[in-house]
Design an enzyme around this catalytic site. Structure first.
Site, mmCIF file in Angstrom:
data_model
loop_
_atom_site.group_PDB
_atom_site.id
_atom_site.type_symbol
_atom_site.label_atom_id
_atom_site.label_comp_id
_atom_site.label_asym_id
_atom_site.label_seq_id
_atom_site.Cartn_x
_atom_site.Cartn_y
_atom_site.Cartn_z
ATOM 1 N N HIS A 313 0.774 -1.099 0.158
ATOM 2 C CA HIS A 313 0.079 -0.179 -0.088
ATOM 3 C C HIS A 313 0.859 1.212 -0.072
ATOM 4 O O HIS A 313 2.113 1.114 0.566
ATOM 5 C CB HIS A 313 -0.896 -0.067 1.378
ATOM 6 C CG HIS A 313 -2.201 0.871 1.246
ATOM 7 N ND1 HIS A 313 -1.870 2.241 1.446
ATOM 8 C CD2 HIS A 313 -3.452 0.837 0.770
ATOM 9 C CE1 HIS A 313 -3.221 2.806 1.207
ATOM 10 N NE2 HIS A 313 -4.149 1.819 0.757
ATOM 11 N N ASP A 371 -7.808 -5.437 -0.026
ATOM 12 C CA ASP A 371 -8.310 -6.396 -1.109
ATOM 13 C C ASP A 371 -7.677 -7.834 -0.894
ATOM 14 O O ASP A 371 -8.343 -8.599 -1.815
ATOM 15 C CB ASP A 371 -7.721 -5.905 -2.295
ATOM 16 C CG ASP A 371 -8.185 -4.363 -2.710
ATOM 17 O OD1 ASP A 371 -7.559 -3.673 -2.978
ATOM 18 O OD2 ASP A 371 -9.508 -4.363 -2.534
HETATM 19 C C1 SDX Z 1 -6.351 -0.233 -2.907
HETATM 20 O O1 SDX Z 1 -4.587 4.494 -2.113
HETATM 21 C C2 SDX Z 1 -5.481 4.007 -1.372
HETATM 22 O O2 SDX Z 1 -5.892 4.106 -0.232
HETATM 23 C C3 SDX Z 1 -5.997 2.628 -2.105
HETATM 24 C C4 SDX Z 1 -7.102 1.750 -1.345
HETATM 25 C C5 SDX Z 1 -8.387 2.540 -1.111
HETATM 26 O O3 SDX Z 1 -8.903 2.107 -0.089
HETATM 27 O O4 SDX Z 1 -8.619 3.332 -1.819
HETATM 28 O O5 SDX Z 1 -6.472 1.453 -0.413
HETATM 29 C C6 SDX Z 1 -7.103 0.625 -2.109
HETATM 30 O O6 SDX Z 1 -6.118 0.281 -4.170
HETATM 31 C C7 SDX Z 1 -5.466 -0.948 -2.106
HETATM 32 C C8 SDX Z 1 -4.211 -1.411 -2.761
HETATM 33 C C9 SDX Z 1 -4.691 -2.354 -3.869
HETATM 34 N N1 SDX Z 1 -3.447 -2.865 -4.908
HETATM 35 C C10 SDX Z 1 -2.862 -3.824 -4.885
HETATM 36 O O7 SDX Z 1 -3.143 -5.082 -3.925
HETATM 37 C C11 SDX Z 1 -2.056 -4.208 -5.909
HETATM 38 C C12 SDX Z 1 -0.671 -4.741 -5.527
HETATM 39 N N2 SDX Z 1 -0.061 -3.677 -4.734
HETATM 40 C C13 SDX Z 1 0.958 -2.760 -5.525
HETATM 41 O O8 SDX Z 1 0.934 -2.740 -6.846
HETATM 42 C C14 SDX Z 1 1.419 -1.765 -4.637
HETATM 43 O O9 SDX Z 1 1.817 -2.099 -3.244
HETATM 44 C C15 SDX Z 1 0.468 -0.665 -4.601
HETATM 45 C C16 SDX Z 1 0.107 0.151 -5.768
HETATM 46 C C17 SDX Z 1 -0.767 -0.643 -3.821
HETATM 47 C C18 SDX Z 1 1.344 0.626 -3.952
HETATM 48 O O10 SDX Z 1 2.235 0.822 -4.664
HETATM 49 P P1 SDX Z 1 3.362 2.104 -4.433
HETATM 50 O O11 SDX Z 1 3.366 2.771 -3.227
HETATM 51 O O12 SDX Z 1 3.666 2.774 -5.684
HETATM 52 O O13 SDX Z 1 4.741 1.171 -4.124
HETATM 53 P P2 SDX Z 1 5.790 0.789 -5.271
HETATM 54 O O14 SDX Z 1 4.938 0.051 -6.361
HETATM 55 O O15 SDX Z 1 6.872 1.896 -5.472
HETATM 56 O O16 SDX Z 1 6.463 -0.545 -4.535
HETATM 57 C C19 SDX Z 1 7.479 -0.542 -3.530
HETATM 58 C C20 SDX Z 1 8.314 -1.737 -3.709
HETATM 59 C C21 SDX Z 1 8.767 -2.094 -5.086
HETATM 60 O O17 SDX Z 1 9.885 -2.930 -5.030
HETATM 61 P P3 SDX Z 1 11.434 -2.159 -5.408
HETATM 62 O O18 SDX Z 1 11.116 -1.587 -6.703
HETATM 63 O O19 SDX Z 1 11.613 -1.120 -4.248
HETATM 64 O O20 SDX Z 1 12.328 -3.446 -5.460
HETATM 65 O O21 SDX Z 1 7.752 -2.803 -2.942
HETATM 66 C C22 SDX Z 1 7.244 -3.875 -4.140
HETATM 67 C C23 SDX Z 1 7.600 -2.961 -5.429
HETATM 68 O O22 SDX Z 1 7.989 -3.770 -6.535
HETATM 69 N N3 SDX Z 1 5.899 -4.069 -4.243
HETATM 70 C C24 SDX Z 1 5.399 -5.267 -4.283
HETATM 71 C C25 SDX Z 1 3.906 -5.121 -4.106
HETATM 72 N N4 SDX Z 1 3.680 -3.950 -4.026
HETATM 73 C C26 SDX Z 1 4.988 -3.177 -3.851
HETATM 74 N N5 SDX Z 1 6.052 -6.645 -4.667
HETATM 75 C C27 SDX Z 1 5.261 -7.562 -4.794
HETATM 76 N N6 SDX Z 1 4.091 -7.425 -4.566
HETATM 77 C C28 SDX Z 1 3.273 -6.234 -4.277
HETATM 78 N N7 SDX Z 1 2.030 -6.399 -4.070
#
Ligand code: SDX
Length: 436
Positions: A313, A371
């Site tokens: 998140h 989720d």
């Molecule tokens: C919702 O914003 C909100 O409040 C949203 C929400 C709401 O109620 O409105 O809470 C609802 O959207 C919840 C989130 C649902 N999405 C997912 O579950 C999809 C999977 N999660 C991600 O794609 C990710 O965690 C985000 C999009 C939710 C957040 O992404 P960020 O903050 O942009 O973080 P990032 O992508 O830069 O990740 C940081 C690191 C990265 O690794 P490095 O490049 O540093 O090596 O963490 C890794 C990412 O690759 N990472 C994950 C991951 N989420 C982040 N690796 C594996 N699996 C994941 N789920």
């Protein structure tokens, strides 16, 4: 916003004159540096494409402490609201700032219940879609189309219109989502029955058929109502920011909410619940618990785009409090339905345990979000995965409206118009075709 004597001084190594910027304190949470005059004073913009460090507005609706894993709606912890209130009380709280007393709750419930039908013409709008259209494609169309049917409450600058359109949207979203579902399964639409609860009415519109009466299961009704509470609002997330930016042009509330529906559809946002369940199905198909190690390896592989959906998140760097409540609801529903040993739920809990002990997730502070378990609850209720995000949109409509109305009611608000760091070609002249 409480003004404060505290200031930030921006100095430049190229000898340009330094600039003082006011710092404001909220009631809780990070202070902000007011950069509104920065461009005028320095001819420079700030740069923050994902808004990682940008407060786009001031708000008093929802507060999240990502480190503590705390979520407050108008100051009330989500755990207390989920256990002591129902969704319509939560809607009232988000819209008006206070929990309703008995009379206010009765009046608000009556008002919402008497607006649940949609204009009879709207059913013909659905006929333009293929039967296998994704429900979120249908919902983006239907919500936008509401601006063609409810023009008498479309002036966003009229407080009365804002209140009527808020009630209409909250009341009609369940009817529209159920219609989108019925259309895709080829069953006749069921009209709302206003003596039922908000969640009960939705369940009946989803699953009743003309051939036999549908009896609302109180456990499912309660689980769905709690599900709605957990999804009602969440500060300035992508879809809420979309609604605010869209609404800032003065467009009608239905169009602004339709923009939120479109944004929520994305798998990184509201589409994650559908993606998370499909991820569990895939692991199950591959062999279940024994295959978790292999899957986690793919997630950690830099060259793969595989993500652990329902994990991570932007704000929560601790457990999403909604995920805990969702897991609790999962337990209740599955036990009540005699599915306590549901293999998918066991797989999800094992996957969570393994991930939370894995350095990759621990070092990146990746925890289950709202989720991760929500798909298992919805599946147990009989809701197909393609409808999950539409139900998220149903629940989030009140948050979008509360945030939109808060912005429009703020005399200081302006149309949103971000700038850019331009990296394209400087000015050049068009050559005649023969010389290109
Ligand atoms: C919702 O914003 C909100 O409040 C949203 C929400 C709401 O109620 O409105 O809470 C609802 O959207 C919840 C989130 C649902 N999405 C997912 O579950 C999809 C999977 N999660 C991600 O794609 C990710 O965690 C985000 C999009 C939710 C957040 O992404 P960020 O903050 O942009 O973080 P990032 O992508 O830069 O990740 C940081 C690191 C990265 O690794 P490095 O490049 O540093 O090596 O963490 C890794 C990412 O690759 N990472 C994950 C991951 N989420 C982040 N690796 C594996 N699996 C994941 N789920």
């Amino acid at each position: 916003m409480q003004s404060s004597e505290n200031k930030a001084t921006l100095s430049f190594s190229n000898g340009a004159p330094s600039v003082e910027l006011p710092i404001y304190k909220g009631t809780v949470g990070p202070d902000v540096i007011d950069i509104r005059k920065l461009y005028a004073q320095t001819d420079m913009f700030t740069y923050d494409p994902g808004f990682m460090s940008t407060a786009a507005c001031q708000s008093s609706i929802t507060y999240i402490d990502g480190d503590k894993g705390e979520l407050l709606y108008r100051g009330y912890p989500i755990e207390q609201l989920a256990r002591n209130c129902d969704y319509l009380e939560t809607c009232y709280l988000l819209l008006y700032g206070e929990l309703p007393n008995e009379t206010q709750k009765a009046d608000f419930t009556r008002m919402v219940s008497s607006h649940t039908m949609v204009h009879e013409q709207m059913q013909f709008f659905l006929r333009g879609f293929r039967r296998d259209a994704h429900p979120m494609a249908i919902m983006t169309g239907l919500v936008g189309a509401m601006s063609a049917f409810y023009r008498d409450s479309a002036d966003i600058h009229n407080p009365k219109h804002r209140e009527i359109s808020a009630i209409r949207l909250i009341a009609k979203m369940p009817t529209l989502v159920a219609m989108a579902y019925k259309y895709t399964v080829g069953e006749p639409f069921a009209y709302p029955q206003n003596h039922l609860s908000y969640a009960g009415n939705f369940l009946r519109m989803m699953f009743a058929t003309p051939c036999q009466e549908y009896k609302v299961n109180p456990v499912l009704e309660h689980a769905l109502d709690r599900f709605f509470i957990l999804h009602a609002d969440h500060e300035q997330n992508a879809s809420t920011s979309t609604v605010r930016l869209c609404g800032s042009s003065g467009t009608n509330p239905f169009a602004a909410i339709a923009a939120g529906v479109a944004c929520l559809w994305g798998p990184a946002h509201g589409g994650a619940n559908e993606a998370a369940l499909n991820m569990l199905y895939d692991i199950q198909k591959e062999g279940g618990v024994e295959k978790i190690g292999e899957f986690i390896k793919k997630v950690k592989d830099k060259n793969s785009t595989v993500r652990l959906m329902g994990f991570g998140h932007r704000v929560y760097k601790n457990y999403d409090p909604r995920a805990k409540l969702m897991q609790e609801t999962c337990d209740e529903v599955l036990t009540n339905l005699g599915l306590g040993n549901d293999p998918l739920f066991k797989l999800a809990k094992t996957l969570e345990k393994i991930a939370l002990e894995d350095e990759y997730f621990v070092s990146r502070k990746l925890y289950p979000n709202v989720d991760f378990y929500s798909g298992i609850v919805q599946r147990a209720i009989g809701i197909p995965p393609t409808l999950f995000t539409a139900i998220f949109a149903l629940a989030r409509t009140v948050g979008w409206i509360a945030q939109l109305n808060e912005m429009i009611a703020d005399p200081e608000y302006k149309i949103g118009r971000p700038r850019q760091l331009f990296e394209g070609s400087p000015r050049r002249d068009v050559k005649p075709l023969g010389q290109r």
